[in-house]
Motif scaffolding. Structure first.
Motif, mmCIF file in Angstrom:
data_model
loop_
_atom_site.group_PDB
_atom_site.id
_atom_site.type_symbol
_atom_site.label_atom_id
_atom_site.label_comp_id
_atom_site.label_asym_id
_atom_site.label_seq_id
_atom_site.Cartn_x
_atom_site.Cartn_y
_atom_site.Cartn_z
ATOM 1 N N ASN A 170 0.841 -1.190 0.000
ATOM 2 C CA ASN A 170 0.000 0.000 0.000
ATOM 3 C C ASN A 170 0.882 1.249 0.000
ATOM 4 O OD1 ASN A 170 -1.831 2.213 1.226
ATOM 5 N ND2 ASN A 170 -3.236 0.519 0.812
ATOM 6 N N VAL A 171 0.438 2.296 -0.706
ATOM 7 C CA VAL A 171 1.258 3.516 -0.793
ATOM 8 C C VAL A 171 1.447 4.163 0.565
ATOM 9 C CG1 VAL A 171 0.728 4.040 -3.210
ATOM 10 C CG2 VAL A 171 -0.812 4.837 -1.428
ATOM 11 N N GLN A 172 0.507 3.929 1.474
ATOM 12 C CA GLN A 172 0.657 4.482 2.818
ATOM 13 C C GLN A 172 1.849 3.859 3.521
ATOM 14 O OE1 GLN A 172 -1.230 7.078 4.148
ATOM 15 N NE2 GLN A 172 0.429 7.015 5.661
ATOM 16 N N ASP A 173 2.053 2.546 3.262
ATOM 17 C CA ASP A 173 3.209 1.840 3.827
ATOM 18 C C ASP A 173 4.504 2.427 3.262
ATOM 19 O OD1 ASP A 173 4.776 -0.128 5.126
ATOM 20 O OD2 ASP A 173 4.712 -1.413 3.349
ATOM 21 N N LEU A 174 4.530 2.694 1.941
ATOM 22 C CA LEU A 174 5.713 3.305 1.322
ATOM 23 C C LEU A 174 5.960 4.704 1.866
ATOM 24 C CD1 LEU A 174 5.043 2.233 -2.392
ATOM 25 C CD2 LEU A 174 6.596 1.146 -0.759
ATOM 26 N N LEU A 175 4.860 5.419 2.131
ATOM 27 C CA LEU A 175 4.976 6.770 2.683
ATOM 28 C C LEU A 175 5.540 6.730 4.095
ATOM 29 C CD1 LEU A 175 4.358 9.734 1.977
ATOM 30 C CD2 LEU A 175 2.081 9.408 2.954
ATOM 31 N N ASP A 176 5.085 5.752 4.875
ATOM 32 C CA ASP A 176 5.587 5.609 6.250
ATOM 33 C C ASP A 176 7.065 5.253 6.267
ATOM 34 O OD1 ASP A 176 3.065 6.174 7.152
ATOM 35 O OD2 ASP A 176 2.475 4.066 7.412
ATOM 36 N N ASN A 177 7.523 4.520 5.227
ATOM 37 C CA ASN A 177 8.932 4.132 5.147
ATOM 38 C C ASN A 177 9.775 5.179 4.416
ATOM 39 O OD1 ASN A 177 9.446 1.129 6.131
ATOM 40 N ND2 ASN A 177 7.409 1.187 5.218
ATOM 41 N N LYS A 178 9.159 6.370 4.168
ATOM 42 C CA LYS A 178 9.860 7.528 3.584
ATOM 43 C C LYS A 178 10.483 7.235 2.222
ATOM 44 C CE LYS A 178 10.806 9.552 8.106
ATOM 45 N NZ LYS A 178 9.595 10.374 8.044
ATOM 46 N N VAL A 179 9.793 6.381 1.434
ATOM 47 C CA VAL A 179 10.221 6.203 0.046
ATOM 48 C C VAL A 179 10.062 7.529 -0.699
ATOM 49 C CG1 VAL A 179 9.746 4.982 -2.120
ATOM 50 C CG2 VAL A 179 9.636 3.762 0.067
ATOM 51 N N PHE A 180 9.008 8.288 -0.352
ATOM 52 C CA PHE A 180 8.817 9.649 -0.836
ATOM 53 C C PHE A 180 8.198 10.470 0.291
ATOM 54 C CE2 PHE A 180 6.193 6.566 -3.289
ATOM 55 C CZ PHE A 180 5.094 6.513 -2.442
ATOM 56 N N ASP A 181 8.267 11.789 0.179
ATOM 57 C CA ASP A 181 7.818 12.653 1.280
ATOM 58 C C ASP A 181 6.307 12.824 1.331
ATOM 59 O OD1 ASP A 181 7.752 14.120 -1.057
ATOM 60 O OD2 ASP A 181 8.264 16.010 -0.097
ATOM 61 N N GLN A 182 5.609 12.634 0.211
ATOM 62 C CA GLN A 182 4.149 12.692 0.183
ATOM 63 C C GLN A 182 3.652 11.892 -1.014
ATOM 64 O OE1 GLN A 182 2.512 16.601 -0.640
ATOM 65 N NE2 GLN A 182 4.438 17.322 -1.500
ATOM 66 N N SER A 183 2.384 11.464 -0.945
ATOM 67 C CA SER A 183 1.833 10.596 -1.994
ATOM 68 C C SER A 183 0.616 11.238 -2.628
ATOM 69 C CB SER A 183 1.455 9.234 -1.405
ATOM 70 O OG SER A 183 0.714 8.475 -2.346
ATOM 71 N N VAL A 184 0.615 11.295 -3.945
ATOM 72 C CA VAL A 184 -0.530 11.844 -4.657
ATOM 73 C C VAL A 184 -1.687 10.840 -4.643
ATOM 74 C CG1 VAL A 184 0.078 10.998 -6.967
ATOM 75 C CG2 VAL A 184 -1.197 13.125 -6.733
ATOM 76 N N THR A 185 -1.375 9.548 -4.516
ATOM 77 C CA THR A 185 -2.419 8.517 -4.500
ATOM 78 C C THR A 185 -3.334 8.702 -3.294
ATOM 79 O OG1 THR A 185 -0.960 6.967 -5.631
ATOM 80 C CG2 THR A 185 -2.866 6.039 -4.508
ATOM 81 N N THR A 186 -2.759 8.943 -2.116
ATOM 82 C CA THR A 186 -3.580 9.131 -0.916
ATOM 83 C C THR A 186 -4.460 10.368 -1.045
ATOM 84 O OG1 THR A 186 -1.768 10.363 0.147
ATOM 85 C CG2 THR A 186 -1.884 7.981 0.551
ATOM 86 N N GLN A 187 -3.961 11.402 -1.724
ATOM 87 C CA GLN A 187 -4.760 12.617 -1.901
ATOM 88 C C GLN A 187 -5.922 12.372 -2.862
ATOM 89 O OE1 GLN A 187 -2.635 16.244 -2.619
ATOM 90 N NE2 GLN A 187 -1.022 15.789 -1.143
ATOM 91 N N VAL A 188 -5.681 11.563 -3.908
ATOM 92 C CA VAL A 188 -6.766 11.228 -4.849
ATOM 93 C C VAL A 188 -7.836 10.403 -4.136
ATOM 94 C CG1 VAL A 188 -7.351 9.939 -6.934
ATOM 95 C CG2 VAL A 188 -5.301 11.357 -6.888
ATOM 96 N N LEU A 189 -7.421 9.455 -3.278
ATOM 97 C CA LEU A 189 -8.378 8.640 -2.531
ATOM 98 C C LEU A 189 -9.224 9.494 -1.601
ATOM 99 C CD1 LEU A 189 -6.152 5.530 -1.667
ATOM 100 C CD2 LEU A 189 -8.093 5.595 -3.245
ATOM 101 N N GLU A 190 -8.643 10.570 -1.060
ATOM 102 C CA GLU A 190 -9.380 11.455 -0.157
ATOM 103 C C GLU A 190 -10.346 12.366 -0.910
ATOM 104 O OE1 GLU A 190 -6.538 13.607 2.121
ATOM 105 O OE2 GLU A 190 -5.798 11.846 3.200
ATOM 106 N N SER A 191 -9.871 12.940 -2.027
ATOM 107 C CA SER A 191 -10.693 13.934 -2.741
ATOM 108 C C SER A 191 -11.587 13.330 -3.815
ATOM 109 C CB SER A 191 -9.793 14.990 -3.376
ATOM 110 O OG SER A 191 -9.025 14.432 -4.439
ATOM 111 N N GLY A 192 -11.157 12.194 -4.393
ATOM 112 C CA GLY A 192 -11.903 11.611 -5.502
ATOM 113 C C GLY A 192 -11.685 12.347 -6.815
ATOM 114 N N ASN A 193 -10.744 13.277 -6.846
ATOM 115 C CA ASN A 193 -10.463 14.077 -8.040
ATOM 116 C C ASN A 193 -9.006 13.930 -8.455
ATOM 117 O OD1 ASN A 193 -13.108 15.253 -8.022
ATOM 118 N ND2 ASN A 193 -12.412 16.589 -6.355
#
Length: 580
Positions: A168-191
């Motif tokens: 899951n991208v949240q797991d990658l985010l927690d492991n600091k593969v990147f500083d923020q994830s656009v996927t999590t933002q799309v899941l929140e906004s739906g846009n």
């Protein structure tokens, strides 16, 4: 003897899960696979409404009963897995008798499809297309789990495909593969969302855009993430900035070339204001601009500037036609501008006459003293500026004429508009580009160059060798030149031709009224030397100027042109100072 397979055996032992419903949507038959896949019980659920027993079927069954048409490939979430639903209506003697609902696990269908050659070919093609992209591409499901990513993403993020797929991208985010994830933002906004990411491992800045794809229920099924290396964009930005510097350098060089070009024109320009006017004029000429309005006092060189614009434009090989709108009465001016057909009026040429507009076709028409153009002709001029069509006097044919129009005046057109002496619509149509030539008294740095230019010109023309020393030059620099360049030119020509001596200094002083500049004489003549009130002194000088001008000119219109003000202003001032 063996017992034959009957319809009930086929119904029960088929691999597809089947539920039969009656016309009211109630369960009438359930096969063995359906009881397992859908958690149904024959004794408990028989004769019960299927949509009530299995709530996830409410929407597709509602759609089916609204039109009783076949449903194929409808995806639903079953009790255990994702299912594919087919609903086939049953008609007996053209009456609706119920429907057969068939369920298959989506996973089994996908596995079967993946074994086909066509699926393998398409899959390989998609993989090659995605991997050939220079942009990074991620694909995640509706829960944010990574389904696939291409080679560019592996390089940009410093990761391996097999290490992140299924996570899951949240797991990658927690492991600091990147500083923020656009996927999590799309899941929140739906846009669709776009963010800037920093990848610590590769030290890259990525511009990431996540785009959602929706299923039949309007839920997010997939998220496609496109990411681009901003390092490349930064390089492009630096290259752009460098190109801008080069552009500015070329611009400066072109400006220098423009100044050299100005030196080849007969207009002397040493003052910053006049250089700016000439540079703007050259720009308009090179752009092929029309509807140029030149403003300036009488004698400042409006006609010469218009010729320079024509000479440096793409129309230079075509005619330059000039007319003074104040020199002819209204009837003759109309004939000159628009021409006339044969027999248009008594005394007219039997062949008719071509007007100046037609003569200027492809070239430039210069309308000097536009402020004196009668209102009727102003309307005809406006019509031409709108559609480039003219009609000769006494004619019915319309002629299309393409020419650049340059107008000039020494009057305040805005004031004339207020006085209803000039059309407001024509005023705004003409002033697309305004060039205002400053009077000679406001550009004294041009005087010495103009004097040298005309002195050399007239010495050559009249085979003379007249000279002006520095003291006389200084004297001329202090002179107001109310007639501007025209007066300066006349003075130089006069002293070259009329004075017999090689040194023209005394003649210049004498022709201008003694040892003081002419405007000083005027001031002394009009104001009391002990009167230091500025308002009184200015009024006396104004009155003296009017008296002097009235002696030289017979009409108020001529006085207005010479003084650089409107004709009504001259009339008002003559009345104010009681000058008969």
């Amino acid at each position: 003897m063996y017992e034959k397979v009957n319809c009930e055996d086929i119904f029960q032992f088929t691999n597809i899960s089947i539920v039969v419903i009656d016309p009211k949507g109630c369960i009438s038959h359930i096969n063995r696979n359906a009881t397992i896949l859908l958690n149904l019980n024959i004794d408990a659920h028989l004769d019960k409404e299927l949509a009530s027993v299995l709530s996830f079927l409410k929407r597709p069954l509602s759609d089916f009963f609204s039109n009783k048409k076949q449903i194929r490939g409808y995806q639903v979430q079953g009790p255990q897995s994702q299912l594919v639903l087919d609903v086939n209506p049953v008609f007996k003697q053209e009456k609706f008798a119920g429907a057969v609902c068939m369920f298959q696990q989506l996973e089994n269908i996908e596995k079967s499809a993946q074994k086909t050659d066509s699926f393998k070919i398409i899959n390989r093609q998609l993989e090659r297309i995605i991997d050939s992209s220079s942009d990074g591409i991620w694909v995640c499901d509706g829960k944010g789990e990574v389904i696939s990513l291409n080679k560019a993403s592996e390089a940009l993020n410093g990761i391996k495909c097999d290490k992140v797929i299924g996570r899951n991208v949240q797991d990658l985010l927690d492991n600091k593969v990147f500083d923020q994830s656009v996927t999590t933002q799309v899941l929140e906004s739906g846009n669709r969302e776009t963010i800037m990411q920093y990848i610590a491992k590769t030290k890259k800045f990525l511009l990431s855009t996540g785009t959602p794809a929706f299923d039949e229920n309007g839920d997010i099924a997939l998220i496609v993430v496109n990411e681009r290396d901003i390092t490349e964009l930064n390089t492009l930005r630096k290259e752009y900035e460098q190109s801008q510097k080069i552009r500015e350098k070329y611009k400066e060089e072109l400006s220098e070339l423009a100044l050299l070009e100005l030196q080849n024109n007969p207009i002397i320009a040493e003052s910053p204001g006049m250089r700016s006017i000439l540079q703007m004029s050259l720009k308009l000429a090179h752009l092929g601009a029309s509807n140029i309005l030149i403003l300036g006092e009488s004698g400042t060189g409006k006609s010469m500037l218009s010729k320079m614009i024509h000479k440096n434009s793409s129309r230079r090989k075509n005619p330059f036609v000039e007319i003074n709108c104040a020199a002819l009465p209204e009837s003759l001016l109309e004939v000159e501008l628009f021409g006339y057909e044969k027999g248009a009026f008594s005394g007219a040429n039997s062949k008719g006459k071509v007007g100046l507009f037609e003569m200027a076709h492809g070239g430039t028409l210069f309308l000097d003293e536009i402020g004196d153009m009668p209102l009727l002709l102003q309307a005809k001029l406006l019509k031409y500026l709108d559609n480039h069509e003219i009609r000769r006097v006494g004619g019915t044919d319309v002629f299309h004429v393409e020419c650049s129009v340059i107008a000039a005046t020494n009057q305040d057109l805005h004031e004339l508009v207020k006085q209803k002496l000039f059309r407001e619509d024509l005023y705004y149509r003409l002033n697309s580009f305004i060039l205002k030539i400053p009077p000679l008294r406001e550009r004294t740095s041009d005087i010495s160059g103009l004097i040298r230019f005309y002195l050399e010109k007239f010495n050559t023309k009249y085979n003379c060798n007249k000279k002006i020393n520095s003291q006389t030059m200084q004297y001329l620099l202090q002179y107001a030149f109310p007639g501007n360049v025209r007066e300066l030119k006349s003075i130089v020509e006069n002293v070259v031709v009329m004075d017999e001596r090689s040194n023209v200094d005394e003649f210049v002083r004498g022709s201008l009224g003694g040892n003081e500049p002419a405007y000083s004489n005027l001031l002394l003549a009009g104001a009391d030397s002990h009167d230091f009130n500025l308002s009184n002194a200015l009024q006396k000088v104004e009155k003296a100027l009017l008296i002097r001008t009235k002696k030289e000119f017979t009409t108020t219109r001529e006085m207005a042109r010479h003084l650089g003000i409107s004709q009504p202003s001259v009339v008002r001032k003559l009345k104010q100072y009681n000058i008969a």
